[in-house]
Design a protein around this motif. Structure first.
Motif: not given
Length: 263
Positions: A25, A218, A236
């Motif tokens: 991520e 994120d 992300a």
């Protein structure tokens, strides 16, 4: 200060850090937590491996402090792996395909996947620091082959980013479909920001060159500072704004480009 911390023993604070890693991520790595890695071919170098496939990236980023007459004379990249080197400070002599390039602060060289990069420190006995990158090249039909590119960011005209005069971008590689990636430097004047929160399939590995900012990763707002490393995975959410009064917040970053998604 943005330097690797090699102090031994206890430090101030009780095991505190701003670093955070969310594999696949995003990540923020601060200088005080980086450790040195021994990598064959790199002599008299302090090397920290930053973004890598083990974090979820399809590339590898390194922060390299080259000491004395250290460097890599065995060869880095080639055999399908393209490389890029940026001089954060100091002076190095790089060699590609028999040609030598004297690179000082802000200097860089891109090496296509069929060639190897070698380099040695050339900074009068002082350390040099490099941001180093490698990625396996993604072939595509009918697009030609990438070539060696070298230059210095001080010679590149900064342009308004997406129509915003307070945010400037410098493109380090050609906007040519033969290249499956590019490198840019993005600079935000104090108080400036992205125009919107970006969401895209491209990955980034970014090294902060100056200033401070708050980064939305994120939908997690993270403080980032000079010397920090940021990984942004595919899709992300990402955006930033600069904080402080005097210094622009700027970072160098990679971006995969010009290719379809492999399945």
């Amino acid at each position: 200060m943005g330097y690797l911390n090699h102090q031994q023993g206890y430090r101030e604070g009780l095991l505190e850090t701003r670093s955070i890693v969310k594999k696949d991520e995003f990540a923020v790595l601060t200088p005080d937590g980086l450790v040195n890695n021994v990598v064959p071919g790199f002599d008299d170098c302090d090397m920290s491996i930053l973004g890598s496939p083990r974090m979820g990236a399809r590339f590898v980023d390194y922060l390299v402090t080259v000491k004395n007459q250290g460097g890599n004379t065995q060869g880095f990249g080639g055999d399908g792996v393209q490389t890029f080197m940026y001089v954060v400070y100091g002076n190095v002599t790089a060699t590609v395909d028999g040609e030598t390039y004297e690179l000082s602060e802000g200097g860089y060289v891109y090496v296509p996947p069929h060639l190897e990069l070698t380099f040695v420190n050339n900074n009068n006995g002082e350390d040099s620091r490099l941001f180093l990158y490698k990625k396996r090249y993604q072939e595509a039909k009918g697009v030609g082959k990438p070539e060696i590119v070298t230059g210095n960011v001080n010679d590149i005209q900064a342009k308004a980013y997406e129509g915003m005069d307070e945010v400037l971008v410098q493109d380090l590689l050609p906007a040519d479909i033969a290249y499956d990636m590019n490198f840019h430097i993005l600079s935000f004047k104090p108080g400036a920001s992205h125009g919107y929160i970006e969401t895209h399939v491209q990955e980034h590995g970014a090294y902060v060159l100056s200033g401070r900012g708050m980064y939305n990763l994120d939908n997690n707002w993270m403080p980032v500072d000079k010397g920090d490393y940021i990984f942004m995975g595919a899709y992300a959410l990402q955006a930033t704004y600069a904080v402080g009064l005097d210094e622009s917040f700027s970072y160098i970053y990679s971006k995969d480009a010009n290719r379809d998604v492999e399945i």
